[in-house]
Design an enzyme around this catalytic site. Structure first.
Site, short mmCIF file in Angstrom:
data_model
loop_
_atom_site.label_atom_id
_atom_site.label_comp_id
_atom_site.label_asym_id
_atom_site.label_seq_id
_atom_site.Cartn_x
_atom_site.Cartn_y
_atom_site.Cartn_z
CB SER A 3 -0.98 -0.34 1.59
OG SER A 3 -1.82 0.22 1.24
CG ASP A 41 -6.08 -1.44 -4.82
OD1 ASP A 41 -5.84 -0.46 -4.00
OD2 ASP A 41 -4.28 -2.39 -4.52
CG HIS A 48 -5.58 -2.24 -0.30
ND1 HIS A 48 -4.76 -1.76 -1.55
CD2 HIS A 48 -4.82 -1.81 0.67
CE1 HIS A 48 -3.86 -0.95 -1.07
NE2 HIS A 48 -3.97 -1.06 0.05
#
Length: 508
Positions: free
Chosen positions: A234, A341, A390
């Protein structure tokens, strides 16, 4: 061949676990050494005699890898009593000795470390967790997510999962590396270089934290490393893209030119696209990515890779978006990115909150996948499943996700081998012998991007759960929930609707 592989693994485990400092003496015992070498194939001799402590190659037993890795782990643990220490697999907290490099609130930054004696491979992981870009958004973040801005309540140890796991059945190629986890407490996508001051209530020192951690690791064995893999998920994945060249330059400037620096960016390849629904930039979640980063770059005093800075003078915010910074990087980077995502959809104001999406949202989601896929076209090493999710590399089930029949650990191993062969070919081995190269692995593919056009059309995608009931959903249930029109999609794909429905029910 299988017996040869097993004997070689046992020999390496004995050398690694029982007498890492005496490996040369074991290899120098005349006839005994020659008998051992006769039992090994050239590929496995390289693992013992080569310059790098490289992961074991189990291609001879690929058919039953899980069971074999469990046996190897059990063997390693049973042999470990020959060491004076108890097997300790957790990473331990170390606060930085340079107390001027801090978290947002001025508390000391730090890192978690689990060393692996004898290994010359280091994995340094950057944690993710969004960002803040103004006094207002940072104050709100401090109230609701203080652990991402302060070290005051960090636990004394952490257990690694996924690619950070010390378990070979969970992490077959990196389990014995030196593991480093750097907690995210700078809220600046690992880019800042601004201390706390009278003018600034918060410090933003993400880039400097990485630099100081690397400096300390050099005193703990990194100076003798062969490979440093800078990984992150991330915001940490974006942090990899922003810092991998900085780390390489840092090591080179200090004379550590033998360390091969590589990057692994997971779920950090964001798009500066147009939001589905425009909103004012009032908070971190609803603010358009481009506007949030523009404000953040100024607020954080952000540092970006020099080549990218020169390409975007005055608009350095561009360097926070993968498809713009990646072509400017000198270090090799493997990109892991879900085609759909969840964090990207969130900042684009597509909220999947339990209600079926309408046709406009469905079209937007599909076009997002197409747009992302197009930006990955020229990325040599990429793993991009068509899933709505994610982050991946620290999941315990990261081995289960596949693209075109290849798992992510397998693809990373292929990438490792290809980079090592390239390094050997370019540097030789300082002798009259030809540089050693590893034998080719079967089915080694590096550019792995799903071609199917909708979320979760890959049957290995993570389990989907209804956000209201918590119950698992089948692929067809999920797609109907998303507003999927079987008739219209079949028409677009040029196939019979009944055939498409059958494919979906079978998870195709």
């Amino acid at each position: 061949m299988q017996r040869v592989a097993v004997r070689s693994c046992v020999l390496l485990l004995l050398v690694h676990l029982c007498a890492p400092g005496q490996a040369k003496r074991v290899r120098g015992r005349g006839a005994q050494s020659r008998r051992v070498q006769q039992q090994q194939t050239p590929a496995y001799r390289e693992r013992v005699d080569g310059a790098e402590s490289f992961p074991l190659d189990f291609t001879a037993v690929e058919g039953n890898m899980d069971n074999f890795m469990v046996q190897i782990k059990n063997l390693a643990q049973s042999l470990y009593p020959c060491s004076a220490q108890k097997l300790d697999q957790d990473m331990k907290l170390n606060f930085l000795k340079n107390e001027s490099v801090t978290c947002n609130d001025g508390s000391p930054a730090g890192y978690y470390l689990k060393q692996s004696k004898g290994s010359k491979r280091w994995l340094v992981f950057l944690e993710g967790g969004w960002y803040c870009f103004s006094k207002q958004t940072c104050n709100s973040r401090y109230e609701t997510m203080r652990r991402l801005m302060s070290s005051t309540k960090w636990p004394p140890s952490r257990t690694g999962t996924g690619i950070l796991s010390p378990q070979p059945e969970e992490n077959p190629h990196w389990w014995n590396a030196n593991m480093v986890f750097i907690p995210y407490c700078s809220s600046d996508v690992w880019s800042g270089a601004t201390p706390k001051s009278e003018q600034s209530e918060y410090a933003f020192m993400g880039s400097l934290i990485i630099r100081e951690v690397v400096n300390e690791l050099l005193t703990k064995g990194l100076n003798n490393a062969k490979v440093l893999l800078l990984a992150g998920s991330s915001a940490g994945g974006t942090g990899v893209l922003l810092n991998v060249d900085h780390v390489s330059e840092q090591l080179n400037s200090q004379g550590h030119t033998g360390v091969q620096v590589r990057g692994l960016a997971d779920s950090g390849w964001f798009l500066d696209n147009k939001q589905y629904k425009f909103t004012d930039c009032l908070d971190t979640i609803s603010c358009a990515p481009t506007e949030a980063i523009k404000r953040g770059v100024r607020y954080w005093g952000a540092l970006v890779p020099e080549n990218c800075r020169q390409a975007h003078v005055g608009d350095e915010w561009n360097c926070f978006f993968g498809y713009k910074v990646f072509p400017t990087l000198s270090s090799p980077v493997f990109v892991v990115q879900w085609l759909f995502d969840e964090a990207q959809l969130t900042v684009d104001n597509v909220h999947l909150t339990g209600q079926p999406v309408h046709e406009g949202q469905w079209r937007y989601i599909q076009s997002l996948g197409q747009e992302l896929r197009s930006t990955l076209r020229n990325v040599p090493a990429i793993f991009s499943p068509a899933c709505l999710s994610h982050e991946l590399i620290t999941r315990t089930n990261w081995m289960e996700i596949q693209v075109k029949g290849t798992s992510l650990p397998r693809a990373l191993h292929c990438w490792d081998r290809s980079l090592q062969d390239r390094h050997n070919a370019s540097h030789g081995n300082h002798s009259l012998q030809k540089p050693r190269t590893s034998p080719p692995l079967r089915g080694c593919h590096l550019h792995l991007v799903d071609s199917c056009p909708w979320p979760h059309c890959n049957p290995t995608c993570p389990t989907i759960r209804d956000q209201l009931t918590g119950q698992e959903m089948s692929v067809i249930q999920f797609l109907k929930h998303m507003g999927f029109d079987v008739q219209k999609m079949a028409q677009q794909q040029g196939m019979d609707p009944r055939k498409l429905l059958g494919m979906l029910n079978n998870g195709s």
